[in-house]
Structure formats: C-alpha cells, structure tokens
Design a protein around this motif. Structure first.
Motif, mmCIF file in Angstrom:
data_model
loop_
_atom_site.group_PDB
_atom_site.id
_atom_site.type_symbol
_atom_site.label_atom_id
_atom_site.label_comp_id
_atom_site.label_asym_id
_atom_site.label_seq_id
_atom_site.Cartn_x
_atom_site.Cartn_y
_atom_site.Cartn_z
ATOM 1 N N LEU A 16 0.822 -1.207 0.000
ATOM 2 C CA LEU A 16 0.000 0.000 0.000
ATOM 3 C C LEU A 16 0.857 1.259 0.000
ATOM 4 C CD1 LEU A 16 -2.750 -1.112 2.545
ATOM 5 C CD2 LEU A 16 -3.025 -0.857 0.070
ATOM 6 N N ARG A 17 1.970 1.197 0.713
ATOM 7 C CA ARG A 17 2.860 2.364 0.764
ATOM 8 C C ARG A 17 3.523 2.593 -0.591
ATOM 9 N NH1 ARG A 17 8.244 3.584 2.659
ATOM 10 N NH2 ARG A 17 8.290 5.598 3.736
ATOM 11 N N GLN A 18 4.004 1.528 -1.210
ATOM 12 C CA GLN A 18 4.661 1.677 -2.507
ATOM 13 C C GLN A 18 3.687 2.125 -3.585
ATOM 14 O OE1 GLN A 18 6.559 -2.153 -3.093
ATOM 15 N NE2 GLN A 18 8.447 -1.493 -2.074
ATOM 16 N N ALA A 19 2.410 1.741 -3.450
ATOM 17 C CA ALA A 19 1.397 2.147 -4.422
ATOM 18 C C ALA A 19 0.899 3.570 -4.184
ATOM 19 C CB ALA A 19 0.218 1.174 -4.368
ATOM 20 N N GLY A 20 1.356 4.211 -3.124
ATOM 21 C CA GLY A 20 0.928 5.580 -2.836
ATOM 22 C C GLY A 20 -0.443 5.670 -2.218
ATOM 23 N N VAL A 21 -0.990 4.543 -1.754
ATOM 24 C CA VAL A 21 -2.309 4.564 -1.116
ATOM 25 C C VAL A 21 -2.237 5.206 0.257
ATOM 26 C CG1 VAL A 21 -4.158 3.116 -0.172
ATOM 27 C CG2 VAL A 21 -3.162 2.584 -2.406
ATOM 28 N N LEU A 22 -1.141 4.976 0.978
ATOM 29 C CA LEU A 22 -1.015 5.539 2.315
ATOM 30 C C LEU A 22 0.422 5.952 2.592
ATOM 31 C CD1 LEU A 22 0.506 3.235 4.212
ATOM 32 C CD2 LEU A 22 -1.756 2.190 4.219
ATOM 33 N N ARG A 23 0.550 6.875 3.524
ATOM 34 C CA ARG A 23 1.842 7.291 4.071
ATOM 35 C C ARG A 23 1.654 7.562 5.554
ATOM 36 N NH1 ARG A 23 4.578 12.305 1.907
ATOM 37 N NH2 ARG A 23 2.566 13.209 2.441
ATOM 38 N N VAL A 24 2.680 7.295 6.328
ATOM 39 C CA VAL A 24 2.668 7.617 7.753
ATOM 40 C C VAL A 24 3.642 8.768 7.965
ATOM 41 C CG1 VAL A 24 3.205 6.796 10.072
ATOM 42 C CG2 VAL A 24 2.073 5.270 8.445
ATOM 43 N N VAL A 25 3.146 9.872 8.514
ATOM 44 C CA VAL A 25 3.995 11.054 8.678
ATOM 45 C C VAL A 25 3.781 11.659 10.059
ATOM 46 C CG1 VAL A 25 4.086 11.633 6.227
ATOM 47 C CG2 VAL A 25 2.225 12.523 7.621
ATOM 48 N N GLY A 26 4.797 12.343 10.527
ATOM 49 C CA GLY A 26 4.716 13.060 11.789
ATOM 50 C C GLY A 26 4.710 14.555 11.541
ATOM 51 N N SER A 27 4.000 15.284 12.368
ATOM 52 C CA SER A 27 3.990 16.735 12.287
ATOM 53 C C SER A 27 4.057 17.307 13.695
ATOM 54 C CB SER A 27 2.729 17.234 11.554
ATOM 55 O OG SER A 27 1.560 16.793 12.221
ATOM 56 N N VAL A 28 4.325 18.590 13.770
ATOM 57 C CA VAL A 28 4.482 19.265 15.056
ATOM 58 C C VAL A 28 3.213 20.039 15.372
ATOM 59 C CG1 VAL A 28 5.781 21.017 16.317
ATOM 60 C CG2 VAL A 28 6.972 19.447 14.788
ATOM 61 N N ASP A 37 0.247 11.036 11.921
ATOM 62 C CA ASP A 37 -0.951 10.918 11.100
ATOM 63 C C ASP A 37 -0.775 9.856 10.033
ATOM 64 O OD1 ASP A 37 -2.571 12.983 12.242
ATOM 65 O OD2 ASP A 37 -1.290 14.463 11.241
ATOM 66 N N LEU A 38 -1.908 9.306 9.613
ATOM 67 C CA LEU A 38 -1.940 8.406 8.469
ATOM 68 C C LEU A 38 -2.585 9.154 7.310
ATOM 69 C CD1 LEU A 38 -1.507 5.453 7.424
ATOM 70 C CD2 LEU A 38 -3.934 5.097 7.944
ATOM 71 N N ASP A 39 -1.815 9.359 6.252
ATOM 72 C CA ASP A 39 -2.348 9.971 5.033
ATOM 73 C C ASP A 39 -2.834 8.865 4.110
ATOM 74 O OD1 ASP A 39 -1.743 12.467 5.900
ATOM 75 O OD2 ASP A 39 0.020 12.751 4.636
ATOM 76 N N VAL A 40 -4.108 8.896 3.775
ATOM 77 C CA VAL A 40 -4.709 7.878 2.915
ATOM 78 C C VAL A 40 -5.363 8.548 1.716
ATOM 79 C CG1 VAL A 40 -6.393 6.009 2.782
ATOM 80 C CG2 VAL A 40 -5.164 6.395 4.905
ATOM 81 N N ARG A 41 -5.187 7.955 0.552
ATOM 82 C CA ARG A 41 -5.883 8.472 -0.634
ATOM 83 C C ARG A 41 -7.340 8.020 -0.566
ATOM 84 N NH1 ARG A 41 -2.370 7.016 -5.866
ATOM 85 N NH2 ARG A 41 -3.942 8.343 -6.820
ATOM 86 N N PRO A 42 -8.278 8.946 -0.406
ATOM 87 C CA PRO A 42 -9.686 8.560 -0.237
ATOM 88 C C PRO A 42 -10.229 7.733 -1.401
ATOM 89 C CG PRO A 42 -9.376 10.864 0.355
ATOM 90 C CD PRO A 42 -8.103 10.408 -0.294
ATOM 91 N N GLU A 43 -9.696 7.958 -2.615
ATOM 92 C CA GLU A 43 -10.193 7.203 -3.773
ATOM 93 C C GLU A 43 -10.013 5.707 -3.590
ATOM 94 O OE1 GLU A 43 -6.977 9.585 -5.359
ATOM 95 O OE2 GLU A 43 -8.018 10.099 -3.505
ATOM 96 N N ALA A 44 -8.940 5.321 -2.872
ATOM 97 C CA ALA A 44 -8.694 3.896 -2.660
ATOM 98 C C ALA A 44 -9.777 3.263 -1.805
ATOM 99 C CB ALA A 44 -7.329 3.698 -2.000
ATOM 100 N N LEU A 45 -10.478 4.084 -1.024
ATOM 101 C CA LEU A 45 -11.547 3.593 -0.163
ATOM 102 C C LEU A 45 -12.923 3.892 -0.747
ATOM 103 C CD1 LEU A 45 -10.037 4.653 3.287
ATOM 104 C CD2 LEU A 45 -9.931 2.417 2.171
ATOM 105 N N GLY A 46 -12.956 4.257 -2.037
ATOM 106 C CA GLY A 46 -14.236 4.460 -2.715
ATOM 107 C C GLY A 46 -14.842 5.834 -2.559
ATOM 108 N N HIS A 47 -14.045 6.828 -2.160
ATOM 109 C CA HIS A 47 -14.547 8.192 -1.981
ATOM 110 C C HIS A 47 -13.838 9.106 -2.981
ATOM 111 C CE1 HIS A 47 -15.851 6.251 1.690
ATOM 112 N NE2 HIS A 47 -16.635 7.270 1.943
ATOM 113 N N HIS A 48 -14.615 9.743 -3.830
ATOM 114 C CA HIS A 48 -14.036 10.478 -4.958
ATOM 115 C C HIS A 48 -14.425 11.951 -4.992
ATOM 116 C CE1 HIS A 48 -12.793 6.629 -6.783
ATOM 117 N NE2 HIS A 48 -13.948 6.179 -6.349
ATOM 118 N N ALA A 49 -15.074 12.452 -3.951
ATOM 119 C CA ALA A 49 -15.504 13.858 -3.942
ATOM 120 C C ALA A 49 -15.066 14.516 -2.641
ATOM 121 C CB ALA A 49 -17.019 13.966 -4.108
ATOM 122 N N GLU A 50 -13.945 15.262 -2.723
ATOM 123 C CA GLU A 50 -13.481 16.053 -1.584
ATOM 124 C C GLU A 50 -13.784 17.519 -1.853
ATOM 125 O OE1 GLU A 50 -9.688 15.092 0.673
ATOM 126 O OE2 GLU A 50 -9.260 14.154 -1.258
ATOM 127 N N ALA A 51 -14.092 18.258 -0.799
ATOM 128 C CA ALA A 51 -14.387 19.678 -0.970
ATOM 129 C C ALA A 51 -13.937 20.453 0.255
ATOM 130 C CB ALA A 51 -15.874 19.898 -1.214
#
Length: 323
Positions: free
Chosen positions: A44-56, A215-229
């Motif tokens: 999933l990480r190599q396909a760009g579906v998700l990334r795990v990142v830290g922020s301040v 945080d976990l960054d996930v591409r919503p399209e991979a979970l069937g959601h295609h409309a962000e606003a």
C-alpha cells in the motif's frame, strides 16, 4: 488505483488509530500473520495509497496556524502549489475547482517568515490575483467515517492514550527526531537515536506531550470516496463552537477549525461522489440554523497533506521562483 480488501481496510484503520503500532499487535487484532501485515503495508505504501507522517503541534510551541487561499491564473496553479508544498511550514496544499485557486495551511516558525510569504513572495507574481490568510483559532476533533473498518472492541486494543498537551522544551535531538518522523512516521527506533531504548523514550515523551502528532495519510479514492471539498462557513458567533463541534462530528468531515475572517469556520469533507456531496451540503449543512453562508470548492488535486514531502505522483510543474 490499487484495490483494497478487508485486510487492507483493517490495516488502514489500525494505523489510523496508532500509526506506530507494532505489526505483531495489528496482526493479532486482525487475525492474520505478522508477515501478512508487513507485506500489505509495504504494498500500500509503494502504491501511494497511504503514508505515515509526523507533524508538530505548533500551538504548543507558540506558533499560529493560518489557512491561506491563493487565486491565480490556471497556468501557474500547479507550479505555485508545488512550490508551497516543498516548504517545511506548509501542509494540506490543494488545487481547487477550475484550477484557479490554491488552498493550504501554513504554520510558520516566526512572524517574519509568515509575513515574507504572504505580503512579499506570493503577491509578487503578476499571475497571482489575490491572497487571503486567516488565523486558525482552534480545531475540532474529527474522524472521517470512510476510514473506519474495525469493530469497537478491536479499535480499543489499538487506541493510544490521549496526549496531555503540555508545554515542552525541545532540544536538538528532539528536532532531529521530529524531522525524521516528518518524512516517515514509522522510521525504526534504531534510526532515531543513539540507542533504541533512548529513541523509544524520546518519541513516547513527544507524543505524550502532544508536540508530536503522527498521522496516516490515505488516498480517499482507494476507499471508494471520490468527492473532496473545502468549505468556508459564516456562523453566528454565539453558536460558533457548537456548530464547529457539530460539523466536526459529521461522518463526512476530515478537518474542521474556527478561524478569523469574514468566514469563521473552515472544513474539509470527503464524500463518495458528487451526489453524496450534494446531499451533504443540502441536508447536513443546510439544516444548521446558525450557518448563514457556505462557500464550497471541490478539490481537484491534493499536492501535499501533512509531513514534509509533497504527495507522490502529483504531476506538478516547476517551482515558482521566490515562493
């Protein structure tokens, strides 16, 4: 788009609850082998579906976050968004509907850096038509429902202790750990310090204080959601907190915060399709009596979410000098 099955969805939800949960623990919760979890995560990480990142959490360090809107001509939207995404003090960089507007959040380390960007660098371009910036006064807790998959019993086994949100004085090693986790939130403890045990204690300390947000960054399209606003709402001041909490509790909401400015509540919603977004706006938001106006802009492209790096494979143009 990489397809996901129930095991993938369980893994994604588990990482959303605790991005540094050991694969052995996640495997036990999901009822699969540790090798399966590790293999699925890598795919999933190599396909760009998700990334795990830290922020301040800048609020705890005395920083103020800003939500910025940049109107520009369509030919420079991608390169300007790309330049903003490469800055270490930006996150959630989006190109909005029509390709003539960029929305992003800024968490500058000092006022001079903020003012240089907002009052000098961005307005300098003749193809930037307008720049507005409003301070984020406080966020509301959200949990986008599209990521949920585990049962409540499974989720309870993974949810970490809530942070204390206490002031913390950072040293050079803290900053080095934060920088490493901003690139990969699952960087092994052995790569974060002189010893695994020392690094483990440092990360735990930063998380417990609330300074480190993983945080976990996930591409919503991979979970069937295609409309962000992106939504900007004008709310009656006396009802602002209650309305912010209500919007944050909507299953479609992934982000909500109270801001300064003509509009005083900003939110991001993720829906399955345009029809679902229409129903959300007309039924959920339209039913809130204290909301006076709503401005909506669909997200065309997400250039950067959280962390230091832009979203992979975003198809960006060249950097705009000076941004």
């Amino acid at each position: 788009m990489e397809s996901v099955d129930d095991v993938d969805r369980g893994l994604i939800h588990a990482l959303h609850l605790d991005v540094r949960a050991p694969f052995s623990v996640i495997a036990d919760v999901l009822g699969v082998s540790e090798n399966t979890v590790a293999r699925r995560y890598k795919r999933l990480r190599q396909a760009g579906v998700l990334r795990v990142v830290g922020s301040v959490n800048g609020f705890l360090l005395g920083r103020m976050s800003w939500t910025i809107r940049v109107r520009c001509t369509p030919d420079v939207a991608a390169p300007i968004a790309s330049a903003l995404a490469r800055r270490p003090d930006t996150f959630w960089v989006h190109i909005l509907s029509g390709g003539t507007e960029i929305s992003c959040n800024l968490q500058a380390a000092d006022t001079a850096t903020r003012d240089t960007l907002l009052m000098d660098k961005l307005p300098r371009s003749t193809r930037v038509l307008d720049v507005t910036a409003h301070a984020i006064l406080g966020g509301a807790a959200t949990e986008w429902a599209g990521i949920r998959h585990l049962t409540r019993a499974q989720a309870r086994r993974l949810a970490p202790e809530p942070p204390t949100n206490e002031p913390l004085r950072l040293d050079a090693e803290d900053h080095a750990v934060l920088a490493a986790l901003a690139k990969d939130g699952r960087t092994p403890y052995t790569a974060l310090g002189p010893s695994e045990s020392a690094a483990r204690r440092r990360v735990a300390r930063l998380r417990r204080a609330g300074v480190l947000v993983l945080d976990l960054d996930v591409r919503p399209e991979a979970l069937g959601h295609h409309a962000e606003a992106r939504l900007w709402l004008t709310v009656r001041p006396a009802a602002l907190k209650a309305t912010a909490d209500t919007v944050a509790a909507h299953p479609e909401t992934s982000f909500a915060a109270v801001t300064t400015g003509r509009t005083n509540l900003v939110a991001t919603v993720v829906c399955r399709d345009a029809g679902d977004l229409y129903r959300y706006l007309t039924e959920r938001v339209g039913g809130l009596d204290d909301v006076h106006t709503v401005e909506t802009a669909p997200l065309m492209r997400t250039v950067k979410r959280s962390g230091l790096e832009p979203v992979p494979h975003a198809g960006l143009g060249q950097q705009v000098p000076g941004v």
